[in-house]
Write an enzyme that holds these catalytic residues in place. Sequence first.
Site, short mmCIF file in Angstrom:
data_model
loop_
_atom_site.label_atom_id
_atom_site.label_comp_id
_atom_site.label_asym_id
_atom_site.label_seq_id
_atom_site.Cartn_x
_atom_site.Cartn_y
_atom_site.Cartn_z
N SER A 535 40.77 -49.64 -60.75
CA SER A 535 40.46 -49.23 -59.55
C SER A 535 41.99 -48.81 -58.70
CB SER A 535 40.06 -50.37 -58.65
OG SER A 535 39.62 -50.25 -57.60
N ASP A 620 29.79 -45.43 -58.46
CA ASP A 620 30.69 -46.14 -57.91
C ASP A 620 31.04 -46.18 -56.36
OD1 ASP A 620 33.15 -47.55 -57.52
OD2 ASP A 620 34.13 -46.99 -59.02
N HIS A 655 31.15 -49.81 -59.17
CA HIS A 655 32.42 -50.32 -59.50
C HIS A 655 32.79 -51.24 -60.63
CE1 HIS A 655 36.55 -49.67 -58.20
NE2 HIS A 655 36.79 -50.88 -57.93
#
Length: 680
Positions: A535, A620, A655
């Site tokens: 991320s 995501d 995610h």
Amino acid sequence: MSEDKELIPPKPEKIPYVMEAHDDIRTDNYYWLRDDTRSNKKILNYLQSENDYADSWFGKRVNYKSILLEELVSRIAPSETSFKEKKGDYYYFTEISDNDQLPRYFRSKDGEKELIIDPNKKLLHQDYYSIYSLVPSSDNSLIAFNDDDNGRREFTIKILDSNFNLLNDTITKTSYGMFWSSDNSYLIYLKKDPITLIANQVYAHKIGTTEDEDILLYKEVDQEFLIDLSKSRTDKYIYINIEKTNSNEIRLIDTSNPLEDPKIAIKRSEDHLYTLEHANDDSFYIRSNFDSPNYKIYKANNVDLLEDEKIEVVAHNKDIFISDHLIFDDYLILEIRENGLPGIHKVKLDDMTTSKTLFNDESYYVSLGYNYDSTDANYYYVYSSPTQPLTIYSNNLIDGSVKNLWQKEIINFDSNAYVTQRKFIDARDGTKVPITITYKKDTEIHNSPILFYGYGSYGINTESYFRSSIIPLLDRGFVHVLVNIRGGGEMGKYWYEQGRMFNKLNTFYDFNDSVRAVLDMNIGDKNKVFAQGGSAGGLLMGAIINLEPELYKGILSGVPFVDVLTTMSDASIPLTTFEWDEWGNPANEDEYKYMKQYSPYDNIDNLNYPAVLVTSSLYDSQVQYYEPAKYVPKLRDHSTSDNPILMKMNLIGGHGGKSGRLNQMEETAEEYGFLLNLLD
């Protein structure tokens, strides 16, 4: 290991897309890969071709994935029961067996166990499924849960009756957090903006009605703020926390009168963040950073005095950051950070004497947790270290006695076989950066492969807890290094401020400086250096190899936020406006120019890049799939090395990747197999 000459990587079409701002022109050849509907066949075919190419690369090498997966699975206990949480007369818990992907939900009363729901059944018939939380009503007659069918984190709330049959009540496209009114007739929940996915609306749902009849309690119109919900430990209030990076406002829903207008606790103002703890005597304890970057604790004697009349209880301390607080009748419990390590302080309210809970490990993680009952005689905390699996303890408020209540079981693991050290390195500007080094005792660390891990954004702490996933690497002679770079919150508020906005480059400099400093300590082989981040940590990976590509042999970049400038320029992209205070708003020229200095996608150049494995998911909601999808072909276009650049894109999932622990272990095994193959 170099790229196979007979393997030809995908070459998506180049369609120049020109963007201009502040007299600066950028051209993106792969902008066309963005499809918000996720249905464009040309794009889906390209993503599949990337998966096929990566599979072909792995297929020509040692199948470490199967070997590592077997090792990871071998450490799973045959069955595991979670810590049991008491709600009224019932204990709620989960159980998972070695063949389960997801935990099954149970409750018990007087020793009789009841199965509430088994999510594994649904996962048999679809590629993705998860339950985020399960919330029983105060009388335990109803149970609400929110589930997700694709990983997009747009949850559907469903409600079970006392026999665990589904009611007709269904609430769609909700966010995290849901709580019951005191009479159990209303469920308070959050909805997201359908475009930006920012949680900005609070609703009340009356049991037995349809979603269309739900009552809007509050809507936030400022797109820089988002909302989360929590509940006081006294069960009297639901907190609507409306927050952006450096400002928040809490509004109170009285659980006995849930349809009343939520009451503002303390009005929002710039550079003021606070949290509340409601006490049994109806007073409030407020953790506030007003003129106190490391926070102080105030007290207001009742709800009407929150804004004006507050009594200081714990003063600001420049060396101790207060990260959380709990109030009991006679004690205030503080979760703190000091010198980069977490801790717990117990304050006796009648004389303000403070006692500290002591821990033996050099580096560790500790956090208050499971403290649901404000009348309890104990407080509870979670503890872990790189060599100790997650453990839950109770600490008696009166005599300080500590009990080990629960520990995660890891099979075939001997904590005494591993070593953890904590050190500080000097960054280029003289700042001392904490690192945690873990390895197996018999490892010759001066010539070992070494894996560095970092994050460094949003003030989020990268904690030194137990990571079973790295044991197979440690057992193969790897050294693992956790780097607490600026932009995280490990060293307090200033640590975060020194790694965001116009200080963001410190984050990347700290990481590369730490890598070189550790190698200079004669730890790790300079030719076998790897790094991993996900991320915002994926942004970190992109930035560090643009700055010093030849420092690394291989990179693991998960769901990477790499197209910073383009994403932050588009308010329609989920979560963008909320994050302007983190990265900057490109509409402002100075912020645009600073972001352009480090945005990984914009700084790819003709460089000798290391091997890179990028992983992502089509659904995501945090980092949109098209960022990594664009990044990979552009990186290949410019790399002057013949090192492999691969991408694995889950065509379902969000995610966190696929749902289910075995699926996630499989992904981890593939990632670490990539590193091992680079060493062959």
